[in-house]
Design a protein around this motif. Structure first.
Motif, PDB file in Angstrom:
ATOM      1  N   GLU A  13       0.679  -1.174   0.028  1.00 51.06           N
ATOM      2  CA  GLU A  13      -0.206   0.197   0.033  1.00 51.06           C
ATOM      3  C   GLU A  13       0.671   1.355  -0.015  1.00 51.06           C
ATOM      4  N   SER A  14       2.064   1.074   0.313  1.00 54.96           N
ATOM      5  CA  SER A  14       2.954   2.465   0.645  1.00 54.96           C
ATOM      6  C   SER A  14       4.273   2.147   0.663  1.00 54.96           C
ATOM      7  N   GLU A  15       5.192   3.191   0.472  1.00 55.04           N
ATOM      8  CA  GLU A  15       6.651   3.166   0.511  1.00 55.04           C
ATOM      9  C   GLU A  15       6.816   2.722   1.712  1.00 55.04           C
ATOM     10  N   GLU A  16       6.255   2.986   2.906  1.00 51.08           N
ATOM     11  CA  GLU A  16       6.394   2.558   4.282  1.00 51.08           C
ATOM     12  C   GLU A  16       6.478   1.251   4.515  1.00 51.08           C
ATOM     13  N   ALA A  17       5.286   0.636   3.770  1.00 47.66           N
ATOM     14  CA  ALA A  17       4.846  -0.957   3.754  1.00 47.66           C
ATOM     15  C   ALA A  17       6.226  -1.323   3.130  1.00 47.66           C
ATOM     16  N   MET A  18       6.550  -0.807   2.009  1.00 47.11           N
ATOM     17  CA  MET A  18       7.696  -1.515   1.202  1.00 47.11           C
ATOM     18  C   MET A  18       8.981  -1.652   2.284  1.00 47.11           C
ATOM     19  N   TRP A  38       9.028   2.979  -6.662  1.00 49.97           N
ATOM     20  CA  TRP A  38       7.546   2.503  -6.697  1.00 49.97           C
ATOM     21  C   TRP A  38       7.991   0.779  -6.885  1.00 49.97           C
ATOM     22  N   VAL A  39       8.966   0.586  -6.950  1.00 51.49           N
ATOM     23  CA  VAL A  39       9.081  -1.111  -7.044  1.00 51.49           C
ATOM     24  C   VAL A  39      10.497  -1.298  -6.452  1.00 51.49           C
ATOM     25  N   THR A  40      10.786  -2.277  -5.559  1.00 50.23           N
ATOM     26  CA  THR A  40      12.157  -2.511  -4.806  1.00 50.23           C
ATOM     27  C   THR A  40      12.108  -3.938  -5.085  1.00 50.23           C
ATOM     28  N   THR A  41      13.420  -4.594  -5.203  1.00 45.98           N
ATOM     29  CA  THR A  41      13.670  -5.949  -5.172  1.00 45.98           C
ATOM     30  C   THR A  41      14.664  -6.282  -4.229  1.00 45.98           C
ATOM     31  N   LEU A  42      14.455  -7.534  -3.605  1.00 48.05           N
ATOM     32  CA  LEU A  42      15.279  -8.061  -2.587  1.00 48.05           C
ATOM     33  C   LEU A  42      15.796  -9.531  -3.299  1.00 48.05           C
ATOM     34  N   ALA A  43      17.063  -9.591  -2.988  1.00 51.00           N
ATOM     35  CA  ALA A  43      17.584 -10.947  -3.534  1.00 51.00           C
ATOM     36  C   ALA A  43      18.585 -11.505  -2.526  1.00 51.00           C
ATOM     37  N   SER A  44      18.785 -12.834  -2.880  1.00 49.34           N
ATOM     38  CA  SER A  44      19.811 -13.438  -1.665  1.00 49.34           C
ATOM     39  C   SER A  44      21.157 -13.052  -2.123  1.00 49.34           C
ATOM     40  N   SER A  53       9.916  -9.052  -5.160  1.00 48.80           N
ATOM     41  CA  SER A  53       9.692  -7.641  -5.518  1.00 48.80           C
ATOM     42  C   SER A  53       8.482  -7.204  -4.757  1.00 48.80           C
ATOM     43  N   PHE A  54       8.474  -5.689  -4.556  1.00 49.24           N
ATOM     44  CA  PHE A  54       7.382  -5.446  -3.950  1.00 49.24           C
ATOM     45  C   PHE A  54       7.007  -3.926  -4.508  1.00 49.24           C
ATOM     46  N   PHE A  55       5.617  -3.747  -5.001  1.00 52.76           N
ATOM     47  CA  PHE A  55       5.074  -2.812  -5.852  1.00 52.76           C
ATOM     48  C   PHE A  55       4.208  -1.949  -5.066  1.00 52.76           C
ATOM     49  N   THR A  56       4.478  -0.521  -5.007  1.00 59.32           N
ATOM     50  CA  THR A  56       3.327   0.240  -4.656  1.00 59.32           C
ATOM     51  C   THR A  56       2.544   0.667  -5.933  1.00 59.32           C
ATOM     52  N   GLU A  57       3.042   0.626  -6.912  1.00 58.16           N
ATOM     53  CA  GLU A  57       2.204   0.915  -8.316  1.00 58.16           C
ATOM     54  C   GLU A  57       3.269   0.363  -9.382  1.00 58.16           C
TER      55      GLU A  57
END
Length: 127
Positions: A13-18, A38-44, A53-57
């Motif tokens: 829902e938000s950058e805070e949630a991201m 608006w999108v961030t990706t986490l990796a090992s 990946s997490f998207f707000t939009e």
């Protein structure tokens, strides 16, 4: 055809949630490898194709995709998907962050972001 990785995409829902997700998955050993706001990706760090990946939009397409699949030959996959009559949600195009991609609807209704990195693009970035 060669698949390079499959990444689940989670709508938040938000950058805070991201940030909260980044911190939580950091406890499990994942590190941020891309953040476009608006999108961030986490990796090992030890197995870089293990990602989430997490998207707000979705800033360049009509919908946040449920899944991303990176392939070696995007144009061949696009031709095959179209020939099979699958629903293309968003046509193929080059993105400014170095990926070529399209969206297609899977039989279960999920929207799949099919992508390939262009040679001049940023390696490891999610599209």
């Amino acid at each position: 055809m060669s698949v390079r990785r499959v990444v689940p995409n989670v709508r938040v829902e938000s950058e805070e949630a991201m940030r909260a997700h980044r911190d939580f998955y950091g406890l499990l050993g994942l590190a941020e490898v891309m953040n476009m706001g608006w999108v961030t990706t986490l990796a090992s760090p030890t197995w870089p194709t293990a990602q989430i990946s997490f998207f707000t939009e979705e800033r360049t397409a009509p919908v946040v995709p449920d899944l991303s699949v990176e392939v070696e030959d995007i144009d061949a996959v696009y031709a095959q998907v179209r020939a099979a009559g699958a629903e293309v949600v968003r046509g193929i195009r080059d993105e400014e962050w170095g990926v070529r991609r399209f969206f297609v609807r899977a039989p279960n209704g999920w929207v799949v972001n099919v992508l390939s990195h262009r040679a001049e693009g940023a390696a490891g970035a999610e599209g």
